[in-house]
Design a protein around this motif. Structure first.
Motif, PDB file in Angstrom:
ATOM      1  N   SER A 174       0.802  -1.206   0.026  1.00  0.00           N
ATOM      2  CA  SER A 174       0.129   0.045   0.013  1.00  0.00           C
ATOM      3  C   SER A 174       1.029   1.386   0.055  1.00  0.00           C
ATOM      4  CB  SER A 174      -1.050   0.137   1.323  1.00  0.00           C
ATOM      5  OG  SER A 174      -0.240   0.256   2.324  1.00  0.00           O
ATOM      6  N   GLU A 175       0.455   2.437  -0.607  1.00  0.00           N
ATOM      7  CA  GLU A 175       0.993   3.493  -0.618  1.00  0.00           C
ATOM      8  C   GLU A 175       1.033   4.075   0.752  1.00  0.00           C
ATOM      9  OE1 GLU A 175       0.590   8.059  -2.501  1.00  0.00           O
ATOM     10  OE2 GLU A 175      -1.065   6.764  -2.635  1.00  0.00           O
ATOM     11  N   GLU A 176       0.205   4.001   1.554  1.00  0.00           N
ATOM     12  CA  GLU A 176       0.309   4.403   3.110  1.00  0.00           C
ATOM     13  C   GLU A 176       1.491   3.781   4.000  1.00  0.00           C
ATOM     14  OE1 GLU A 176      -2.441   4.406   7.283  1.00  0.00           O
ATOM     15  OE2 GLU A 176      -3.110   3.414   5.394  1.00  0.00           O
ATOM     16  N   GLU A 177       1.596   2.324   3.663  1.00  0.00           N
ATOM     17  CA  GLU A 177       2.701   1.683   4.273  1.00  0.00           C
ATOM     18  C   GLU A 177       4.146   2.246   3.708  1.00  0.00           C
ATOM     19  OE1 GLU A 177       4.361  -2.832   5.328  1.00  0.00           O
ATOM     20  OE2 GLU A 177       2.652  -2.316   4.038  1.00  0.00           O
ATOM     21  N   ARG A 179       4.685   5.209   2.481  1.00  0.00           N
ATOM     22  CA  ARG A 179       5.060   6.368   3.052  1.00  0.00           C
ATOM     23  C   ARG A 179       5.661   6.424   4.496  1.00  0.00           C
ATOM     24  NH1 ARG A 179       3.891  10.498  -0.159  1.00  0.00           N
ATOM     25  NH2 ARG A 179       2.759  10.307  -2.374  1.00  0.00           N
ATOM     26  N   LYS A 180       4.851   5.571   5.228  1.00  0.00           N
ATOM     27  CA  LYS A 180       5.429   5.423   6.504  1.00  0.00           C
ATOM     28  C   LYS A 180       7.007   4.864   6.439  1.00  0.00           C
ATOM     29  CE  LYS A 180       1.139   4.286   8.840  1.00  0.00           C
ATOM     30  NZ  LYS A 180       0.309   3.198   9.613  1.00  0.00           N
ATOM     31  N   GLU A 238       9.122   9.778  -3.506  1.00  0.00           N
ATOM     32  CA  GLU A 238       7.856   9.628  -3.508  1.00  0.00           C
ATOM     33  C   GLU A 238       7.848   7.824  -3.819  1.00  0.00           C
ATOM     34  OE1 GLU A 238       5.097  11.217  -2.694  1.00  0.00           O
ATOM     35  OE2 GLU A 238       6.366  13.060  -2.266  1.00  0.00           O
ATOM     36  N   TRP A 246       3.878  -1.015  -4.192  1.00  0.00           N
ATOM     37  CA  TRP A 246       4.623   0.120  -4.135  1.00  0.00           C
ATOM     38  C   TRP A 246       6.048   0.147  -3.715  1.00  0.00           C
ATOM     39  CZ3 TRP A 246       1.937   4.553  -4.975  1.00  0.00           C
ATOM     40  CH2 TRP A 246       0.696   4.609  -5.121  1.00  0.00           C
TER      41      TRP A 246
END
Length: 319
Positions: A174-177, A179-180, A238, A246
């Motif tokens: 996931s994108e959220e993971e 970014r973390k 990014e 991702w």
């Protein structure tokens, strides 16, 4: 290897099946010099077949079977069977050829060769052999050692080595993971390899995400474009999305790959030359033929309209 009567059906298959043009991986591509039947001495280790001449080795209803027929049949066998001792292999192959000739003679005696279905199959087999013979002759010049070396000089040796990069990556779902993890990597003394080993779902994670050196064409475009855009030591700002998930990418190094040698490129060059020469030969022969097309019911086919700029066709070149 040991040959018994149990192996005889295996020996029969290569003689009954006609391989398609260049289909067998172990066979030389069409256009290469046609392999000659092995000499009696080289048919198999320990062979004791006659050294000279082409004697008759059997007769079936008066039709002669010669030594050269046996040698040609042995040359078509799988390698593991060809390596059997000559005194053991020779009588088995002769038995198979005798059986074939007997079957053919019996079929002709029953006038099976006059049946329409059989005649169509014979014509198809004849046409296939003629096609292969013509293509072998047409493409032979493109597959000579001299032609392949000329192609190597033009397409490979004369061009600079391709750029390669050495990168690591972390793959998550996931994108959220992603970014973390990027935030974690921005901290002082963050260890990319350690984070990859702990969080990456890719098997390279166990190696700290190390992908080694690779060319741009080795990776999917999204990943390759992002990796090659980085500077040495830089991590992607990014997350990079691909069909796999991702990615977070770190560029370790970049270099220019060495130009491969002719020997390293020979098989690729041969395959490319073979495909190109076959396509050119087919197009040339077809262009010279008078071709009429009909519908499925046999009625004349309506002429196709000429290409138009309105349907996106390219305009004809100016003279």
């Amino acid at each position: 290897m040991r040959l018994t009567r149990l192996t005889r059906p295996l020996l029969l298959l290569p003689f009954l099946l006609s391989p398609a043009l260049a289909q067998a991986p172990a066979s030389p591509p069409p256009g290469a010099p046609t392999p000659q039947p092995p000499s009696p001495q080289s048919t198999a280790p320990g062979s004791t077949l006659p050294a000279e001449g082409n004697p008759v080795v059997a007769r079936v209803d008066g039709e002669e079977l010669h030594l050269a027929d046996v040698q040609a049949a042995i040359a078509e066998l799988p390698e593991q069977l060809r390596g059997a001792p000559g005194p053991m292999l020779f009588p088995l192959v002769v038995d198979q050829l005798i059986a074939q000739k007997a079957l053919v003679a019996a079929a002709r005696a029953q006038k099976l060769d006059q049946e329409p279905a059989v005649q169509r199959a014979i014509r198809r087999a004849e046409e296939e052999q003629l096609q292969q013979a013509l293509l072998r002759r047409e493409i032979a010049p493109a597959l000579t050692p001299e032609a392949l070396r000329e192609r190597y000089q033009k397409e490979i040796a004369s061009k600079p080595g391709e750029e390669e990069v050495h990168a690591r990556h972390i793959l998550v779902s996931s994108e959220e993971e992603a970014r973390k993890l990027l935030a974690e990597l921005r901290k002082p003394n963050a260890d990319f390899a350690a984070v990859a080993k702990k969080f990456s779902s890719d098997r390279s994670g166990q190696e700290g995400g190390d992908l080694g050196f690779f060319k741009k064409s080795d990776m999917v475009p999204e990943f390759a474009n992002a990796a090659f855009a980085l500077k040495k030591g830089e991590t992607s700002r990014e997350p990079v999305r691909s069909a796999f998930g991702w990615h977070i990418i770190k560029l370790e190094d970049r270099r220019t790959a060495a130009v491969p040698s002719f020997e390293e490129s020979a098989e690729t060059l041969r395959q490319a030359a073979f495909e190109e020469a076959v396509n050119e030969a087919v197009e040339r022969v077809q262009a010279a033929a008078t071709i009429e097309r009909f519908n499925m019911d046999g009625s004349p086919r309506a002429p196709q309209p000429a290409p138009s700029l309105l349907d996106g066709a390219a305009p004809p070149p100016r003279k």
